[in-house]
Design a protein around this motif. Structure first.
Motif, PDB file in Angstrom:
ATOM      1  N   LEU A   1       0.827  -1.204   0.000  1.00 38.17           N
ATOM      2  CA  LEU A   1       0.000   0.000   0.000  1.00 38.17           C
ATOM      3  C   LEU A   1       0.867   1.262   0.000  1.00 38.17           C
ATOM      4  N   LYS A   2       1.917   1.280   0.834  1.00 33.86           N
ATOM      5  CA  LYS A   2       2.817   2.435   0.865  1.00 33.86           C
ATOM      6  C   LYS A   2       3.460   2.663  -0.499  1.00 33.86           C
ATOM      7  N   ASN A   3       3.914   1.576  -1.110  1.00 36.18           N
ATOM      8  CA  ASN A   3       4.559   1.692  -2.416  1.00 36.18           C
ATOM      9  C   ASN A   3       3.586   2.217  -3.471  1.00 36.18           C
ATOM     10  N   ALA A   4       2.336   1.747  -3.425  1.00 37.15           N
ATOM     11  CA  ALA A   4       1.333   2.208  -4.386  1.00 37.15           C
ATOM     12  C   ALA A   4       1.021   3.687  -4.185  1.00 37.15           C
ATOM     13  N   ILE A   5       0.886   4.096  -2.938  1.00 39.10           N
ATOM     14  CA  ILE A   5       0.595   5.507  -2.650  1.00 39.10           C
ATOM     15  C   ILE A   5       1.767   6.391  -3.069  1.00 39.10           C
ATOM     16  N   ASN A   6       2.982   5.975  -2.736  1.00 39.57           N
ATOM     17  CA  ASN A   6       4.169   6.774  -3.073  1.00 39.57           C
ATOM     18  C   ASN A   6       4.409   6.847  -4.583  1.00 39.57           C
ATOM     19  N   ALA A   7       4.040   5.787  -5.307  1.00 44.39           N
ATOM     20  CA  ALA A   7       4.239   5.769  -6.754  1.00 44.39           C
ATOM     21  C   ALA A   7       3.321   6.767  -7.459  1.00 44.39           C
ATOM     22  N   ARG A   8       2.197   7.088  -6.844  1.00 45.70           N
ATOM     23  CA  ARG A   8       1.226   7.991  -7.465  1.00 45.70           C
ATOM     24  C   ARG A   8       1.535   9.460  -7.181  1.00 45.70           C
ATOM     25  N   ASP A   9       2.424   9.700  -6.266  1.00 48.49           N
ATOM     26  CA  ASP A   9       2.841  11.048  -5.916  1.00 48.49           C
ATOM     27  C   ASP A   9       1.625  11.912  -5.555  1.00 48.49           C
ATOM     28  N   TYR A  10       1.302  12.885  -6.347  1.00 49.15           N
ATOM     29  CA  TYR A  10       0.210  13.827  -6.048  1.00 49.15           C
ATOM     30  C   TYR A  10      -0.710  13.852  -7.272  1.00 49.15           C
ATOM     31  N   PRO A  11      -1.605  12.856  -7.389  1.00 45.28           N
ATOM     32  CA  PRO A  11      -2.356  12.669  -8.638  1.00 45.28           C
ATOM     33  C   PRO A  11      -3.528  13.627  -8.857  1.00 45.28           C
ATOM     34  N   TRP A  12      -3.792  14.565  -7.958  1.00 45.16           N
ATOM     35  CA  TRP A  12      -4.990  15.395  -8.097  1.00 45.16           C
ATOM     36  C   TRP A  12      -4.708  16.777  -8.660  1.00 45.16           C
ATOM     37  N   GLY A  13      -3.514  17.015  -9.063  1.00 40.84           N
ATOM     38  CA  GLY A  13      -3.210  18.331  -9.578  1.00 40.84           C
ATOM     39  C   GLY A  13      -3.031  19.336  -8.454  1.00 40.84           C
ATOM     40  N   HIS A  14      -2.523  20.454  -8.787  1.00 40.37           N
ATOM     41  CA  HIS A  14      -2.258  21.474  -7.777  1.00 40.37           C
ATOM     42  C   HIS A  14      -3.211  22.656  -7.951  1.00 40.37           C
ATOM     43  N   ASP A  15      -4.455  22.344  -8.270  1.00 38.59           N
ATOM     44  CA  ASP A  15      -5.469  23.391  -8.407  1.00 38.59           C
ATOM     45  C   ASP A  15      -6.315  23.442  -7.138  1.00 38.59           C
ATOM     46  N   ASP A  16      -7.299  24.315  -7.091  1.00 36.09           N
ATOM     47  CA  ASP A  16      -8.144  24.461  -5.897  1.00 36.09           C
ATOM     48  C   ASP A  16      -8.854  23.166  -5.527  1.00 36.09           C
ATOM     49  N   TYR A  17      -9.413  22.470  -6.512  1.00 38.40           N
ATOM     50  CA  TYR A  17     -10.151  21.239  -6.219  1.00 38.40           C
ATOM     51  C   TYR A  17      -9.228  20.146  -5.687  1.00 38.40           C
ATOM     52  N   GLY A  18      -8.082  20.002  -6.325  1.00 38.05           N
ATOM     53  CA  GLY A  18      -7.123  18.994  -5.873  1.00 38.05           C
ATOM     54  C   GLY A  18      -6.621  19.271  -4.472  1.00 38.05           C
ATOM     55  N   ASN A  19      -6.309  20.519  -4.199  1.00 33.89           N
ATOM     56  CA  ASN A  19      -5.811  20.889  -2.869  1.00 33.89           C
ATOM     57  C   ASN A  19      -6.884  20.695  -1.797  1.00 33.89           C
ATOM     58  N   LYS A  20      -8.137  21.003  -2.118  1.00 34.27           N
ATOM     59  CA  LYS A  20      -9.219  20.797  -1.136  1.00 34.27           C
ATOM     60  C   LYS A  20      -9.396  19.323  -0.820  1.00 34.27           C
ATOM     61  N   PHE A  21      -9.224  18.480  -1.828  1.00 38.71           N
ATOM     62  CA  PHE A  21      -9.383  17.043  -1.618  1.00 38.71           C
ATOM     63  C   PHE A  21      -8.253  16.472  -0.766  1.00 38.71           C
ATOM     64  N   VAL A  22      -7.039  16.946  -0.991  1.00 42.71           N
ATOM     65  CA  VAL A  22      -5.863  16.356  -0.348  1.00 42.71           C
ATOM     66  C   VAL A  22      -5.548  16.972   1.013  1.00 42.71           C
ATOM     67  N   LYS A  23      -5.668  18.269   1.125  1.00 39.78           N
ATOM     68  CA  LYS A  23      -5.186  18.952   2.327  1.00 39.78           C
ATOM     69  C   LYS A  23      -6.243  19.038   3.420  1.00 39.78           C
ATOM     70  N   GLY A  24      -5.798  19.362   4.619  1.00 38.56           N
ATOM     71  CA  GLY A  24      -6.694  19.534   5.754  1.00 38.56           C
ATOM     72  C   GLY A  24      -6.778  18.291   6.623  1.00 38.56           C
ATOM     73  N   ASP A  25      -7.393  18.453   7.782  1.00 38.38           N
ATOM     74  CA  ASP A  25      -7.498  17.360   8.750  1.00 38.38           C
ATOM     75  C   ASP A  25      -8.325  16.186   8.242  1.00 38.38           C
ATOM     76  N   LYS A  26      -9.258  16.447   7.318  1.00 37.08           N
ATOM     77  CA  LYS A  26     -10.109  15.380   6.796  1.00 37.08           C
ATOM     78  C   LYS A  26      -9.787  15.051   5.344  1.00 37.08           C
ATOM     79  N   GLY A  27      -8.678  15.577   4.841  1.00 32.89           N
ATOM     80  CA  GLY A  27      -8.301  15.352   3.456  1.00 32.89           C
ATOM     81  C   GLY A  27      -7.645  14.001   3.243  1.00 32.89           C
ATOM     82  N   TYR A  28      -7.457  13.687   1.961  1.00 27.39           N
ATOM     83  CA  TYR A  28      -6.857  12.413   1.583  1.00 27.39           C
ATOM     84  C   TYR A  28      -5.471  12.241   2.197  1.00 27.39           C
ATOM     85  N   GLY A  29      -4.677  13.278   2.198  1.00 25.89           N
ATOM     86  CA  GLY A  29      -3.316  13.177   2.724  1.00 25.89           C
ATOM     87  C   GLY A  29      -3.290  12.720   4.172  1.00 25.89           C
ATOM     88  N   LYS A  30      -4.123  13.326   5.000  1.00 23.83           N
ATOM     89  CA  LYS A  30      -4.189  12.955   6.419  1.00 23.83           C
ATOM     90  C   LYS A  30      -4.786  11.556   6.584  1.00 23.83           C
TER      91      LYS A  30
END
Length: 102
Positions: A35-64
């Motif tokens: 699982l770690k290898n799969a997650i790390n291989a995908r890096d940051y697949p949501w783009g660095h736009d507002d929608y991608g950042n909202k999905f990934v960042k924050g206490d309830k985001g994908y990253g956390k």
């Protein structure tokens, strides 16, 4: 009140159970590593736009959520190892109390 009651423990079977717990821990470790290898291989697949950042960042985001999942998996692997060690230690202690050798 235990009086005449005895507790019997089959220490050989307890050790076999500890071996099975080690297998559970090893399998969980393999899964978490994959699982770690799969997650790390995908890096940051949501783009660095507002929608991608909202999905990934924050206490309830994908990253956390991903971080918490992987930490929980690592903790499960550690717990399985500690549990199997405790089972073996208990079997050794019981054998020593009875004058048996492990």
């Amino acid at each position: 009140m235990t009086g005449d009651r005895q507790i019997r423990v089959d220490t050989a079977r307890l050790r076999q159970s500890a071996d099975q717990m080690d297998e559970v821990g090893d399998k969980a470790k393999d899964i978490i590593t994959t699982l770690k290898n799969a997650i790390n291989a995908r890096d940051y697949p949501w783009g660095h736009d507002d929608y991608g950042n909202k999905f990934v960042k924050g206490d309830k985001g994908y990253g956390k959520s991903a971080e918490n999942l992987l930490t929980g998996g690592d903790n499960m692997v550690d717990s399985a190892g500690k549990f199997s060690k405790g089972m073996r230690d208990a079997a050794d202690k019981m054998d020593n109390m009875d004058g048996r050798q492990s």
